[in-house]
Design a protein around this motif. Structure first.
Motif, mmCIF file in Angstrom:
data_model
loop_
_atom_site.group_PDB
_atom_site.id
_atom_site.type_symbol
_atom_site.label_atom_id
_atom_site.label_comp_id
_atom_site.label_asym_id
_atom_site.label_seq_id
_atom_site.Cartn_x
_atom_site.Cartn_y
_atom_site.Cartn_z
ATOM 1 N N ARG A 41 0.822 -1.207 0.000
ATOM 2 C CA ARG A 41 0.000 0.000 0.000
ATOM 3 C C ARG A 41 0.858 1.261 0.000
ATOM 4 N N LEU A 42 2.079 1.162 0.518
ATOM 5 C CA LEU A 42 2.939 2.339 0.656
ATOM 6 C C LEU A 42 3.966 2.453 -0.465
ATOM 7 N N SER A 43 3.849 1.610 -1.479
ATOM 8 C CA SER A 43 4.893 1.553 -2.500
ATOM 9 C C SER A 43 5.064 2.871 -3.250
ATOM 10 N N ASP A 44 4.013 3.677 -3.332
ATOM 11 C CA ASP A 44 4.123 4.926 -4.089
ATOM 12 C C ASP A 44 4.314 6.156 -3.196
ATOM 13 N N VAL A 45 4.518 5.950 -1.887
ATOM 14 C CA VAL A 45 4.723 7.065 -0.955
ATOM 15 C C VAL A 45 6.210 7.414 -0.915
ATOM 16 N N GLN A 46 6.509 8.674 -1.139
ATOM 17 C CA GLN A 46 7.902 9.132 -1.143
ATOM 18 C C GLN A 46 8.133 10.084 0.026
#
Length: 256
Positions: A41-46
């Motif tokens: 779920r957090l793969s696209d959070v930078q």
């Protein structure tokens, strides 16, 4: 012990039995699936850094009476740099942590290198699992005594959570409580403290969205052997402000 007590205990032992290899494999798969889903779920959070402003309250040994209070400003540069500026009852300390090394400037102005507080450093991968794989998180938890071949699903308040490391009803064994949206909401470990090995319980709550699908706990309670020792209440969280690298240089502690 009377027979009225012994018989139910024997029946309970017989009924539970020893876990089979197939059962252990299934529970390990359940644990991995829960962690993989959360990490995914957090793969696209930078997020490269965070600055946290928070209050803290220290408690007496009875876990009920306030002993002292203060505030902290915490800087994180992921993955392994941290600076904590803390003032408690007018006494200010600053600590810089780089990986597994830490330096602290005490209220008297002296600077010492100290062994990095394992408990504090453990918060980084728990609160900030960004860029981590499920396998690396599980490996880190195993290193802290959490069994990933034991798990069950329960509820914490109104929310379902996966408990990794403990069977239903077990409260005194290392375990991680994982919420599908919020991440880790509780971790129980055994820590070696100056007064012996104690059961350490960190509970995280009042999660609020920070960026994307990343939530941060605005309330953090630490218990030792079931007694509250410190409460953190977050005032603000700022992300990607790019704090100066000099803040994380141990030499900065010696600056006037």
């Amino acid at each position: 012990m009377g027979r009225a007590v012994v018989l139910p205990l024997l029946l309970a032992v017989i009924g539970v039995g020893a876990p089979t290899a197939a059962g252990q494999d299934a529970r390990a798969a359940d644990a991995r699936a829960a962690v993989e889903a959360f990490v995914g779920r957090l793969s696209d959070v930078q997020i490269g850094d965070l600055v946290i402003e928070q209050n803290l309250t220290l408690y007496h040994q009875d876990g009920q009476r306030r002993a002292a209070g203060g505030e902290q400003r915490v800087f994180f540069k992921l993955p392994q740099r941290q600076r904590v500026e803390e003032t408690v009852e007018g006494q200010r300390e600053v600590q810089v942590t780089l990986g597994d090394r830490a330096w602290v400037r005490r209220a008297d102005g002296r600077v010492h290198e100290v062994s990095a507080a394992r408990r504090v450093n453990a918060l980084n991968p728990l609160l900030f699992p960004l860029g981590r794989t499920a396998a690396s998180l599980l490996a880190e938890w195993r290193a802290r005594g959490v069994r990933d071949d034991v798990s069950h699903v329960t509820r914490l308040g109104a929310r379902p959570v996966t408990v990794i490391g403990a069977r239903p009803g077990a409260r005194d064994v290392p375990a991680v409580w994982l919420d599908a949206d919020y991440g880790v909401v509780r971790i129980v470990t055994r820590e070696r403290l100056p007064n012996g090995t104690k059961l350490f319980d960190l509970t995280l709550s009042e999660h609020r969205p920070v960026v994307g699908r990343f939530f941060f706990p605005y309330r953090q309670e630490a218990f030792v052997d079931g007694k509250l020792v410190v409460l953190f209440t977050v005032r603000s969280v700022a992300v990607n402000t790019n704090p100066a690298d000099a803040l994380f240089d141990p030499a900065s502690l010696r600056a006037p």
